[in-house]
Design a protein around this motif. Structure first.
Motif, PDB file in Angstrom:
ATOM      1  N   GLY A   1      49.639  16.994  38.285  1.00 57.11           N
ATOM      2  CA  GLY A   1      50.765  17.736  37.728  1.00 57.11           C
ATOM      3  C   GLY A   1      51.460  16.942  36.638  1.00 57.11           C
ATOM      4  O   GLY A   1      52.675  17.046  36.450  1.00 57.11           O
TER       5      GLY A   1
ATOM      6  N   THR B   1      51.606  17.155  33.480  1.00 58.25           N
ATOM      7  CA  THR B   1      52.248  17.858  32.365  1.00 58.25           C
ATOM      8  C   THR B   1      53.397  18.738  32.847  1.00 58.25           C
ATOM      9  O   THR B   1      54.019  19.431  32.042  1.00 58.25           O
ATOM     10  CB  THR B   1      51.228  18.740  31.615  1.00 58.25           C
ATOM     11  OG1 THR B   1      50.676  19.705  32.523  1.00 58.25           O
ATOM     12  CG2 THR B   1      50.104  17.897  31.037  1.00 58.25           C
ATOM     13  N   GLY B   2      53.671  18.717  34.137  1.00 61.25           N
ATOM     14  CA  GLY B   2      54.693  19.583  34.715  1.00 61.25           C
ATOM     15  C   GLY B   2      56.096  18.996  34.618  1.00 61.25           C
ATOM     16  O   GLY B   2      56.323  17.929  34.037  1.00 61.25           O
ATOM     17  N   LEU B   3      57.011  19.692  35.237  1.00 58.24           N
ATOM     18  CA  LEU B   3      58.430  19.387  35.134  1.00 58.24           C
ATOM     19  C   LEU B   3      58.747  17.962  35.590  1.00 58.24           C
ATOM     20  O   LEU B   3      59.422  17.205  34.885  1.00 58.24           O
ATOM     21  CB  LEU B   3      59.209  20.406  35.979  1.00 58.24           C
ATOM     22  CG  LEU B   3      60.685  20.605  35.682  1.00 58.24           C
ATOM     23  CD1 LEU B   3      60.885  21.101  34.260  1.00 58.24           C
ATOM     24  CD2 LEU B   3      61.286  21.598  36.678  1.00 58.24           C
TER      25      LEU B   3
ATOM     26  N   ARG C   1      55.559  14.854  34.285  1.00 55.89           N
ATOM     27  CA  ARG C   1      55.612  14.171  32.987  1.00 55.89           C
ATOM     28  C   ARG C   1      56.600  13.010  33.027  1.00 55.89           C
ATOM     29  O   ARG C   1      56.398  11.984  32.376  1.00 55.89           O
ATOM     30  CB  ARG C   1      55.965  15.152  31.875  1.00 55.89           C
ATOM     31  CG  ARG C   1      57.417  15.601  31.821  1.00 55.89           C
ATOM     32  CD  ARG C   1      57.662  16.625  30.723  1.00 55.89           C
ATOM     33  NE  ARG C   1      59.081  16.907  30.585  1.00 55.89           N
ATOM     34  CZ  ARG C   1      59.857  16.344  29.665  1.00 55.89           C
ATOM     35  NH1 ARG C   1      59.335  15.481  28.815  1.00 55.89           N
ATOM     36  NH2 ARG C   1      61.139  16.639  29.585  1.00 55.89           N
TER      37      ARG C   1
ATOM     38  N   SER D   1      44.011  17.085  34.548  1.00 56.61           N
ATOM     39  CA  SER D   1      44.416  18.317  33.882  1.00 56.61           C
ATOM     40  C   SER D   1      43.231  19.262  33.818  1.00 56.61           C
ATOM     41  O   SER D   1      42.079  18.825  33.764  1.00 56.61           O
ATOM     42  CB  SER D   1      44.917  18.022  32.465  1.00 56.61           C
ATOM     43  OG  SER D   1      45.221  19.224  31.777  1.00 56.61           O
TER      44      SER D   1
ATOM     45  N   THR E   1      52.780  16.456  42.231  1.00 53.61           N
ATOM     46  CA  THR E   1      53.881  17.402  42.032  1.00 53.61           C
ATOM     47  C   THR E   1      53.377  18.838  42.013  1.00 53.61           C
ATOM     48  O   THR E   1      54.162  19.755  41.783  1.00 53.61           O
ATOM     49  CB  THR E   1      54.622  17.110  40.710  1.00 53.61           C
ATOM     50  OG1 THR E   1      53.751  17.380  39.601  1.00 53.61           O
ATOM     51  CG2 THR E   1      55.068  15.660  40.652  1.00 53.61           C
ATOM     52  N   VAL E   2      52.081  19.039  42.254  1.00 55.57           N
ATOM     53  CA  VAL E   2      51.527  20.394  42.288  1.00 55.57           C
ATOM     54  C   VAL E   2      51.662  20.966  43.695  1.00 55.57           C
ATOM     55  O   VAL E   2      52.077  20.284  44.630  1.00 55.57           O
ATOM     56  CB  VAL E   2      50.056  20.404  41.833  1.00 55.57           C
ATOM     57  CG1 VAL E   2      49.922  19.843  40.428  1.00 55.57           C
ATOM     58  CG2 VAL E   2      49.160  19.614  42.791  1.00 55.57           C
TER      59      VAL E   2
ATOM     60  N   ASP F   1      62.937  23.790  32.594  1.00 58.35           N
ATOM     61  CA  ASP F   1      62.760  24.338  33.942  1.00 58.35           C
ATOM     62  C   ASP F   1      62.821  25.862  33.929  1.00 58.35           C
ATOM     63  O   ASP F   1      63.402  26.463  33.020  1.00 58.35           O
ATOM     64  CB  ASP F   1      63.830  23.779  34.887  1.00 58.35           C
ATOM     65  CG  ASP F   1      65.222  24.241  34.490  1.00 58.35           C
ATOM     66  OD1 ASP F   1      65.650  25.309  34.956  1.00 58.35           O
ATOM     67  OD2 ASP F   1      65.877  23.529  33.705  1.00 58.35           O
TER      68      ASP F   1
END
Length: 216
Positions: free
Chosen positions: A7, A9-11, A14, A31, A65-66, A144
């Protein structure tokens, strides 16, 4: 120790990557699409749902974080690369919304709660220590899908419809703060095999939250 971020590239992901790079590490990141920027990050292309096809050099720490049910199924494959420590995110919703009046919400929260337990069980099976962080509503200025979306709606229409008195309480937590907490958890023996609820430092009513989002 080498880290893998799921995760990335996520909130929150990253920010985890940025924190690791700032600490002098060159983390691995997974990814589903190819990334050209590899100055500080070694990207791997693949899908967590097809974990058997994934192959990584040796790493010891995993930040996830996924959606954690995906991690539970993939962990046996990830453990082959020398994994020792997992820090993953779920949500305080598994404590507050399992009895929601909304059937679809109950189903989603139950899936998340089951995924948390399945991931913990998989860690135990493969001799991996774990830490669970359960955040409340996450925000990150402009990125977000909740508070920033609310602000964009107010900016577009000039108002936000609020049913009732808006007295429900929220404790928003910033994505970067979660990332810092994840790294601190991974570095501490005191957090091994423990779960933590991670609310923001301020408790605010929904009315005040919408008002603040509209003006900041």
């Amino acid at each position: 120790m080498q880290s893998l971020v799921l995760g990335a590239t996520g909130l929150v992901g990253r920010h985890i990557v940025n924190q690791l790079v700032a600490a002098g590490e060159h983390p691995f990141a997974l990814s589903r699409t190819t990334h050209s920027d590899t100055r500080d990050i070694q990207w791997f292309t693949g899908d967590l749902e097809d974990a058997g096809a994934l192959s990584f050099p040796s790493f010891q720490t995993l930040y996830c974080t996924v959606h954690c049910p995906l991690l539970a199924g993939a962990l046996p494959s990830l453990a082959r690369s020398g994994l020792r420590r997992v820090v993953f995110l779920t949500s305080t919703s598994i404590l507050t919304k399992l009895s929601s009046a909304d059937a679809q919400e109950r189903k989603q929260v139950q899936m998340l709660a089951d995924g948390e337990q399945e991931t913990i069980a998989a860690c135990k099976t493969h001799g991996v220590v774990w830490t669970v962080l359960r955040p409340t509503i996450i925000y990150d200025e402009g990125r977000d899908p909740s508070i920033s979306r609310l602000a964009r709606l107010v900016e577009r229409f000039g108002f936000f419809p609020l049913a009732g008195l808006g007295k429900g309480l929220r404790q928003p937590v910033h994505a970067e703060d979660l990332a810092i907490g994840a790294l601190q958890a991974a570095a501490s023996e005191a957090t091994i095999n423990k779960a933590y609820n991670v609310p923001g430092s301020e408790t605010i009513t929904w009315r005040n939250l919408t008002s603040r989002a509209a003006t900041e």
